[in-house]
Design a protein around this motif. Structure first.
Motif, mmCIF file in Angstrom:
data_model
loop_
_atom_site.group_PDB
_atom_site.id
_atom_site.type_symbol
_atom_site.label_atom_id
_atom_site.label_comp_id
_atom_site.label_asym_id
_atom_site.label_seq_id
_atom_site.Cartn_x
_atom_site.Cartn_y
_atom_site.Cartn_z
ATOM 1 N N UNK A 1 31.635 17.100 112.872
ATOM 2 C CA UNK A 1 32.228 18.267 113.520
ATOM 3 C C UNK A 1 31.150 19.344 113.597
ATOM 4 N N UNK A 2 30.669 19.646 114.796
ATOM 5 C CA UNK A 2 29.563 20.607 114.926
ATOM 6 C C UNK A 2 29.861 21.928 114.215
ATOM 7 N N UNK A 3 28.936 22.330 113.363
ATOM 8 C CA UNK A 3 29.052 23.607 112.685
ATOM 9 C C UNK A 3 29.863 23.599 111.408
ATOM 10 N N UNK A 4 30.519 22.478 111.077
ATOM 11 C CA UNK A 4 31.351 22.443 109.877
ATOM 12 C C UNK A 4 30.513 22.724 108.633
ATOM 13 N N UNK A 5 30.979 23.666 107.819
ATOM 14 C CA UNK A 5 30.332 23.933 106.530
ATOM 15 C C UNK A 5 30.953 22.984 105.516
ATOM 16 N N UNK A 6 30.161 22.029 105.069
ATOM 17 C CA UNK A 6 30.663 21.013 104.151
ATOM 18 C C UNK A 6 30.824 21.614 102.762
ATOM 19 N N UNK A 7 31.396 20.840 101.846
ATOM 20 C CA UNK A 7 31.555 21.287 100.462
ATOM 21 C C UNK A 7 30.171 21.411 99.834
ATOM 22 N N UNK A 8 29.602 22.612 99.906
ATOM 23 C CA UNK A 8 28.179 22.779 99.621
ATOM 24 C C UNK A 8 27.811 22.536 98.163
ATOM 25 N N UNK A 9 28.655 22.959 97.237
ATOM 26 C CA UNK A 9 28.336 22.709 95.829
ATOM 27 C C UNK A 9 28.325 21.210 95.543
ATOM 28 N N UNK A 10 29.236 20.480 96.169
ATOM 29 C CA UNK A 10 29.278 19.026 96.025
ATOM 30 C C UNK A 10 28.069 18.392 96.707
ATOM 31 N N UNK A 11 27.718 18.901 97.878
ATOM 32 C CA UNK A 11 26.537 18.402 98.595
ATOM 33 C C UNK A 11 25.310 18.552 97.721
ATOM 34 N N UNK A 12 25.139 19.730 97.091
ATOM 35 C CA UNK A 12 23.956 19.957 96.268
ATOM 36 C C UNK A 12 23.940 19.032 95.063
ATOM 37 N N UNK A 13 25.108 18.742 94.504
ATOM 38 C CA UNK A 13 25.169 17.825 93.372
ATOM 39 C C UNK A 13 24.635 16.450 93.781
ATOM 40 N N UNK A 14 25.040 15.981 94.965
ATOM 41 C CA UNK A 14 24.518 14.714 95.472
ATOM 42 C C UNK A 14 23.035 14.792 95.776
ATOM 43 N N UNK A 15 22.598 15.907 96.364
ATOM 44 C CA UNK A 15 21.185 16.120 96.686
ATOM 45 C C UNK A 15 20.331 16.106 95.418
ATOM 46 N N UNK A 16 20.826 16.763 94.358
ATOM 47 C CA UNK A 16 20.084 16.798 93.094
ATOM 48 C C UNK A 16 19.959 15.400 92.500
ATOM 49 N N UNK A 17 21.021 14.597 92.611
ATOM 50 C CA UNK A 17 20.949 13.226 92.094
ATOM 51 C C UNK A 17 19.888 12.416 92.826
ATOM 52 N N UNK A 18 19.861 12.537 94.136
ATOM 53 C CA UNK A 18 18.879 11.784 94.925
ATOM 54 C C UNK A 18 17.466 12.244 94.587
ATOM 55 N N UNK A 19 17.270 13.553 94.462
ATOM 56 C CA UNK A 19 15.949 14.061 94.088
ATOM 57 C C UNK A 19 15.524 13.552 92.713
ATOM 58 N N UNK A 20 16.463 13.471 91.779
ATOM 59 C CA UNK A 20 16.141 12.947 90.450
ATOM 60 C C UNK A 20 15.751 11.475 90.527
ATOM 61 N N UNK A 21 16.424 10.718 91.396
ATOM 62 C CA UNK A 21 16.081 9.298 91.554
ATOM 63 C C UNK A 21 14.677 9.145 92.128
ATOM 64 N N UNK A 22 14.301 10.026 93.061
ATOM 65 C CA UNK A 22 12.942 9.991 93.600
ATOM 66 C C UNK A 22 11.939 10.305 92.490
#
Length: 392
Positions: free
Chosen positions: A99-120
């Motif tokens: 959905x263009x422009x939808x602001x996703x659940x940002x705190x949840x997004x960052x939690x996933x982003x942090x996990x991926x960065x830790x795996x890298x």
């Protein structure tokens, strides 16, 4: 011998097109591409890095791709999130469409982003110790958490506008700050901790005559299943109904947000101004004056790019050098990052320069030259210089 550069990004984006063009101008570098989606899903072979005695890894922005957004949200759903923040189940995320422009659940997004960065980070530590990372995952994680980023800058002695802690009490907590007798918080910015490009930012001000008003990129829409969806729009929205302002702030703070004092910015050419400064290998290079009548100066919101040479002449050499020193001092708070981009507000008369934010991927400034070269050209040069001087 050619240096090998592995890049994790979104295939087909302008960022990678401009990076590839810079590599084509640098015969000493060979580039390899991995997609964020493959990295998130565990579909890359980290052993490829061991085929080279030394190589570089560059992280590019994960934005502008819904499949990547979904994957990060699903990774974030696996962890625990404070109940005051917006969260979606893995099934809810899986059933969603772009959905263009939808602001996703940002705190949840960052939690996933942090996990991926830790795996890298773990992959580099255990399988590829000879890899030089231009944007280390641990520093990228902080740069994507604006409140944690401000805390690091302040701890390093960098001048920033005053800021609150993370807001957990919604609009009522914000109004309590705005009603303090000192009056320093009558004008403030409510900032989502994990947004970019002014997404979700609210400029709030209150006065005895006009009451409360909010200007923001956010448009609120009632969801069919109840609740409210937030959408980021290029056209600024203006809210003056106190009930709507409360509703707006309550929903923005559910994405994890804090407030930053609204500092009056120096004017130039009849407009408000702040500056994007890219620091590469410790040196401030590209400077972008951003001019606007609106509180947000972002170029995608209608802000105008000013001419840095004209601004330098206007403010004078002494002030210009203080601007560059401010940017370099702020970037030094992230010593392992090859490049950091700073948003800086000059105060009236250019007496002070306050760092508003630091950005991991704010270096994409297409066709903007410093001494005849784009940001990516200078970053490749800095990478090669680091190799030659380190003897690696």
């Amino acid at each position: 011998m050619r240096e090998h550069l592995f890049v994790i990004g979104i295939p087909g984006t302008k960022r990678l097109m401009y990076l590839d063009a810079a590599v084509s101008r640098e015969p000493r570098v060979c580039v390899h591409h991995w997609s964020w989606l493959d990295v998130i899903r565990g579909g890359v072979n980290w052993a490829e890095l061991r085929q080279h005695s030394r190589c570089w890894l560059r992280l590019e922005s994960p934005g502008k791709d819904w499949a990547v957004e979904q994957a990060l949200l699903q990774r974030g759903a696996e962890g625990s999130l404070e109940p005051c923040f917006e969260s979606w189940t893995t099934d809810e995320v899986g059933s969603m469409t772009a959905q263009p422009g939808l602001i996703v659940a940002q705190a949840q997004w960052w939690l996933g982003w942090r996990k991926v960065l830790q795996e890298i980070r773990d992959a580099l530590a255990t399988r590829a110790p000879h890899v030089i990372c231009s944007s280390p995952p641990e520093e990228v994680a902080i740069l994507f958490h604006k409140h944690a980023c401000q805390e690091r800058l302040e701890a390093a002695g960098v001048a920033c506008p005053a800021a609150s802690s993370v807001i957990t009490g919604g609009y009522e907590e914000i109004r309590e700050m705005m009603e303090r007798p000192a009056g320093a918080w009558r004008r403030l910015f409510l900032k989502p901790c994990h947004g970019s490009s002014a997404s979700g930012v609210v400029a709030l001000e209150v006065s005895p005559h006009r009451g409360i008003q909010a200007r923001t990129t956010v448009e609120m829409q009632d969801a069919p299943s109840g609740g409210v969806k937030l959408f980021n729009r290029r056209q600024l929205q203006r809210y003056t109904d106190p009930a709507e302002v409360k509703r707006l702030c309550d929903h923005v703070t559910r994405h994890r947000a804090y407030v930053q004092q609204w500092v009056p910015k120096a004017g130039w050419q009849g407009l408000r101004m702040d500056l994007r400064v890219v620091v590469i290998a410790g040196g401030a290079r590209h400077v972008v004056p951003r001019l606007s009548e609106a509180p947000m100066t972002n170029l995608q919101l209608g802000g105008r790019r000013g001419d840095a040479a004209q601004l330098r002449e206007h403010m004078g050499e002494e002030a210009w050098q203080r601007l560059l020193a401010t940017a370099e001092g702020a970037a030094a708070a992230f010593p392992a990052s090859l490049h950091v981009s700073l948003d800086i507000a000059p105060t009236s008369g250019f007496r002070r320069f306050l760092v508003l934010e630091a950005n991991a991927f704010g270096d994409f400034l297409p066709d903007l030259l410093w001494e005849g070269r784009e940001t990516y050209d200078w970053e490749l040069e800095a990478m090669l210089t680091q190799v030659s001087t380190s003897g690696a």
